[in-house]
Structure formats: C-alpha cells, structure tokens
Design a protein around this motif. Structure first.
Motif, PDB file in Angstrom:
ATOM      1  N   ASP A   1      51.229  -9.893 -20.763  1.00 60.19           N
ATOM      2  CA  ASP A   1      50.867  -9.284 -22.043  1.00 60.19           C
ATOM      3  C   ASP A   1      51.501  -7.899 -22.181  1.00 60.19           C
ATOM      4  N   ARG A   2      51.142  -6.971 -21.295  1.00 59.75           N
ATOM      5  CA  ARG A   2      51.715  -5.617 -21.390  1.00 59.75           C
ATOM      6  C   ARG A   2      51.499  -4.872 -20.087  1.00 59.75           C
ATOM      7  N   ALA A   3      52.321  -3.831 -19.895  1.00 57.20           N
ATOM      8  CA  ALA A   3      52.172  -2.897 -18.771  1.00 57.20           C
ATOM      9  C   ALA A   3      52.623  -1.536 -19.263  1.00 57.20           C
ATOM     10  N   HIS A   4      51.715  -0.575 -19.292  1.00 56.55           N
ATOM     11  CA  HIS A   4      52.002   0.733 -19.877  1.00 56.55           C
ATOM     12  C   HIS A   4      51.582   1.865 -18.931  1.00 56.55           C
ATOM     13  N   PHE A   5      52.355   2.964 -19.039  1.00 57.81           N
ATOM     14  CA  PHE A   5      51.949   4.219 -18.416  1.00 57.81           C
ATOM     15  C   PHE A   5      50.823   4.774 -19.277  1.00 57.81           C
ATOM     16  N   LEU A   6      49.591   4.648 -18.794  1.00 54.84           N
ATOM     17  CA  LEU A   6      48.409   4.896 -19.605  1.00 54.84           C
ATOM     18  C   LEU A   6      48.152   6.382 -19.833  1.00 54.84           C
ATOM     19  N   GLY A   7      48.217   7.189 -18.780  1.00 54.82           N
ATOM     20  CA  GLY A   7      47.885   8.596 -18.952  1.00 54.82           C
ATOM     21  C   GLY A   7      47.905   9.359 -17.648  1.00 54.82           C
ATOM     22  N   PHE A   8      47.497  10.616 -17.750  1.00 50.21           N
ATOM     23  CA  PHE A   8      47.494  11.537 -16.613  1.00 50.21           C
ATOM     24  C   PHE A   8      46.058  11.682 -16.120  1.00 50.21           C
ATOM     25  N   ASP A   9      45.798  11.202 -14.945  1.00 49.05           N
ATOM     26  CA  ASP A   9      44.481  11.372 -14.350  1.00 49.05           C
ATOM     27  C   ASP A   9      44.493  12.535 -13.376  1.00 49.05           C
ATOM     28  N   GLU A  10      43.401  12.721 -12.672  1.00 50.35           N
ATOM     29  CA  GLU A  10      43.239  13.920 -11.854  1.00 50.35           C
ATOM     30  C   GLU A  10      44.305  14.037 -10.769  1.00 50.35           C
ATOM     31  N   SER A  11      44.646  12.938 -10.110  1.00 47.39           N
ATOM     32  CA  SER A  11      45.612  13.020  -9.014  1.00 47.39           C
ATOM     33  C   SER A  11      46.643  11.905  -9.067  1.00 47.39           C
ATOM     34  N   GLN A  12      46.860  11.294 -10.254  1.00 43.52           N
ATOM     35  CA  GLN A  12      47.804  10.189 -10.318  1.00 43.52           C
ATOM     36  C   GLN A  12      48.288   9.975 -11.739  1.00 43.52           C
ATOM     37  N   LEU A  13      49.429   9.327 -11.848  1.00 38.08           N
ATOM     38  CA  LEU A  13      49.930   8.802 -13.111  1.00 38.08           C
ATOM     39  C   LEU A  13      49.439   7.349 -13.207  1.00 38.08           C
ATOM     40  N   THR A  14      48.594   7.085 -14.179  1.00 41.58           N
ATOM     41  CA  THR A  14      47.879   5.814 -14.234  1.00 41.58           C
ATOM     42  C   THR A  14      48.620   4.803 -15.110  1.00 41.58           C
ATOM     43  N   PHE A  15      48.762   3.575 -14.573  1.00 40.53           N
ATOM     44  CA  PHE A  15      49.318   2.448 -15.311  1.00 40.53           C
ATOM     45  C   PHE A  15      48.200   1.435 -15.591  1.00 40.53           C
ATOM     46  N   GLU A  16      48.263   0.825 -16.767  1.00 43.03           N
ATOM     47  CA  GLU A  16      47.338  -0.249 -17.119  1.00 43.03           C
ATOM     48  C   GLU A  16      48.140  -1.515 -17.396  1.00 43.03           C
ATOM     49  N   VAL A  17      47.737  -2.616 -16.758  1.00 45.46           N
ATOM     50  CA  VAL A  17      48.456  -3.879 -16.855  1.00 45.46           C
ATOM     51  C   VAL A  17      47.490  -4.941 -17.383  1.00 45.46           C
ATOM     52  N   VAL A  18      47.980  -5.756 -18.316  1.00 51.28           N
ATOM     53  CA  VAL A  18      47.183  -6.839 -18.901  1.00 51.28           C
ATOM     54  C   VAL A  18      48.008  -8.125 -18.831  1.00 51.28           C
ATOM     55  N   TYR A  19      47.388  -9.184 -18.319  1.00 50.28           N
ATOM     56  CA  TYR A  19      48.036 -10.499 -18.314  1.00 50.28           C
ATOM     57  C   TYR A  19      46.968 -11.584 -18.424  1.00 50.28           C
ATOM     58  N   ILE A  20      47.397 -12.810 -18.709  1.00 49.79           N
ATOM     59  CA  ILE A  20      46.505 -13.942 -18.926  1.00 49.79           C
ATOM     60  C   ILE A  20      46.733 -14.958 -17.817  1.00 49.79           C
ATOM     61  N   VAL A  21      45.643 -15.388 -17.191  1.00 48.33           N
ATOM     62  CA  VAL A  21      45.704 -16.474 -16.210  1.00 48.33           C
ATOM     63  C   VAL A  21      45.403 -17.772 -16.940  1.00 48.33           C
ATOM     64  N   GLN A  22      46.298 -18.735 -16.861  1.00 54.68           N
ATOM     65  CA  GLN A  22      46.155 -19.992 -17.587  1.00 54.68           C
ATOM     66  C   GLN A  22      45.249 -20.982 -16.837  1.00 54.68           C
TER      67      GLN A  22
END
Length: 378
Positions: A287-308
């Motif tokens: 579905d998507r994979a994005h650089f979500l934002g700046f957290d306290e000690s990391q650059l956070t990525f959020e990934v979304v996919y569908i299991v069939q």
C-alpha cells in the motif's frame, strides 16, 4: 323390541353391506393412489434430498392408514340415506379425521424442513441446530394447539375461556422465566442473524477464543489460554463482537525508526527498498511506505500493506520475512536502526573536578558558562 326389529329389516343390512363394500373399495383406491404418488415422487427425487419432490414424498408417506380408513368409511356412509342426527355426527367426524391428518402432514413437513436447515445443501454445514430446533418446536406447538382448539370448537365446546386461560397462564410463565426466555430468544437471534457460528474466532471485551457450542441459554468459547468461557447469549449480544473468521484480508501497519545521522538521499532509498521487499513477498499487496516524522531519537517510517489471507500464523510468517529482509536492506545501505539516546547539557554551572590520589593534576582551562564540561579526574 322395536330397536331389535330394526336389525331384522332387510334394507338395513343392504345399507350396511353397501357401506362396508364402499369403504373397502374407497380405502383400496385411496391407498393405491397414495402409494403411486409416493413411489413416483420418491423415484424422481432419488439422490436429491433437497428438492421439493423428496419433501412431498416424505410428507405423503406420513399418511396414517387408520385415518385413511376412517376417511373411506365417512365417504361410504354418505351413500345410503341416514337420519339427520347421523349426518351431524358424520360432519363432526369428517372434520376430526381431516384435521388430524393435516396436522400429521404439517408435523412431518416441519420436521423435515428443520432437518434440511441443519444439514444444509449438498451435505454441508447448515443453520444452527439450536435455532432450528426452537423454531420447529414453536411451529409444532402452534400447529397442534390450533388443531386441538379447532376440533373442540367443531364439537361445540366453548373455547373462549380456554384461550383466555392459556393467555393469562402464558403471561405468568413468561414473567417467571423472563431471564431464561431472554437467553433463549437471544439464541434464536444468533441462529437467524448468524453473527458467528461454531468454529469462528471471536473477540469481545477481554475474551478471545473459538466458538465451541451455541446452546439455548449460553455460548461456550475456548479461549487462547485453554480454559472454556461460558457467556449468556443475551449478555453476548449486548457487546461488540469481532469475528476474525470472516476476515478475508488483513491490513497491517507497522513502524520502524532509523538514526538521525542518516543522509536524506538514503532516507528516500529506505522507502523504496521497503516497497520492493513487500511487493516481492507472496500473499501481500503493498500500500505505502512513508517517512512519517521526527520522533525523540529516530526518523520514523510508517508502512502499510495487505495480507491476502485471514490466517494469523501466515501473517506472522510474512511479517517475519519482511523484517529479516528489511534488516539486510538497511545494512546494505549502511543505515543504522535508531537506538534510545538522550543528550544532557548543563548551562551556567561548572562541572565538578574529581581528584584521584597519585595522579598528577593538570592546569584547568578557564570556566565558560556556555561550555558543556565533563568531570575531570586528577
């Protein structure tokens, strides 16, 4: 003497002979017709238990021979001339025999219908047997009650008081067992609406497990920890139930973080590599994979996919494979996963100096209020 003399009358014996002969003939004809119809329908429905021919054949096969003989006798008694009192008695007997036979046919049809609902089409799993049993019992009670009341009314019995008494008694019983009845009707609602079935994995409140049994009053669930959870049907329907057995796909969302010292071009490559990994994994839809934002000690990525698939074990196997490939991909890009980190800065104070015996002391630089100093050992 006159009563005995009537049996010496030749016309009486002729009438009796006509009735007996006509009864035997009519009974034989009716038996033959019922047998032929039953045999033909049974032949047509052979190997097809769910069609209407089989249904009608089974219902006709329930024709009672005694009632059929009584029906034949009633037909034969209409041939000779009978007194008016005999005609009135015959009319009542007609209705009784016909009502009993119709009730038997309906009884057989209801039982056959409920059995077909439980078995289902092509021998598969059908409706909840508890639900079908409740419905069939209720229908049969109504059928036989109406039949008996109709017979009593036809015989001249005043059934008004009887119906009123049954109504009052029914209300009193319903008030006495209203808790049980609420669970029974909840069971009926579960059987008709089918929010879940035996074998489904459900979650409600703090309970998670597979449905083992749906009874008249309670539903039994085998929890993940092994114990059996018993819940009243009415209480169960008041809650929000998550049925995971009917889930066709799973939407998965997971996050991970990388170090703050990662260059921006490699940050872009991380998103691309995550998408390539998921697309190459079987039974998944990216579905998507994005650089979500700046957290306290990391650059956070959020990934979304569908299991069939709805299988939880298969989902965990897929997620494990994605995690392993993601670990290898980040090592190839020379990108480090973020670790918990905290920087401390002291402003306006001088760090203490620790003196250790036997170690020569060095000249200390001038203190600066804006410096961040570490403890010195001397």
């Amino acid at each position: 003497m006159e009563q005995w003399n009537i049996w010496l009358d030749r016309d009486v014996w002729i009438a009796i002979g006509i009735v007996v002969a006509a009864t035997a003939a009519i009974y034989t004809v009716l038996r033959a017709l019922v047998g032929i119809v039953h045999k033909r329908l049974t032949t047509w429905s052979k190997g097809q238990d769910g069609n209407w021919q089989h249904f009608v054949a089974v219902v006709i096969g329930r024709t009672n021979r005694t009632l059929l003989l009584a029906f034949s006798l009633l037909l034969a008694l209409r041939l000779p001339d009978l007194p008016g009192s005999w005609q009135a008695a015959l009319s009542h007997t007609w209705f009784v025999a016909l009502a009993l036979q119709i009730a038997l046919w309906v009884d057989t049809g209801v039982r056959l219908w409920s059995r077909s609902l439980v078995i289902g089409k092509h021998g598969g799993s059908g409706y909840n047997p508890v639900m079908t049993t409740i419905i069939s019992i209720m229908v049969l009670i109504v059928v036989w009650s109406v039949m008996l009341l109709s017979i009593l009314a036809n015989l001249g019995v005043d059934i008004t008081a009887l119906v009123a008494s049954l109504g009052v008694g029914g209300i009193a019983v319903a008030l006495a067992v209203q808790t049980v009845l609420s669970d029974v009707f909840a069971s009926l609602s579960i059987g008709v609406d089918k929010p879940f079935e035996i074998g489904d994995f459900v979650v409600f409140g703090e309970v998670a497990g597979s449905i083992e049994h749906i009874g008249l009053k309670t539903t039994r669930i085998r929890s993940l920890s092994g114990e059996q959870v018993v819940c009243a049907n009415a209480d169960l329907l008041r809650q929000i139930v998550h049925n995971y057995k009917r889930m066709d796909t799973r939407r998965i969302v997971f996050k991970f973080g990388i170090s703050y010292d990662t260059p921006s071009d490699k940050v872009r490559q991380v998103s691309e590599r995550v998408g390539d990994i998921i697309r190459a994994t079987p039974q998944t839809k990216f579905d998507r994979a994005h650089f979500l934002g700046f957290d306290e000690s990391q650059l956070t990525f959020e990934v979304v996919y569908i299991v069939q698939s709805s299988d939880y074990n298969q989902y965990m196997d897929i997620q494990q494979e994605i995690n392993l490939q993601l670990l290898d991909a980040l090592r190839e890009l020379d990108v480090r996963f973020a670790l918990p980190r905290r920087d401390l800065r002291l402003v306006g104070e001088r760090m203490p100096t620790l003196k250790v015996a036997g170690v020569p002391q060095q000249a200390e630089p001038e203190a600066n209020d804006q410096d961040q100093r570490l403890p010195r050992f001397s």
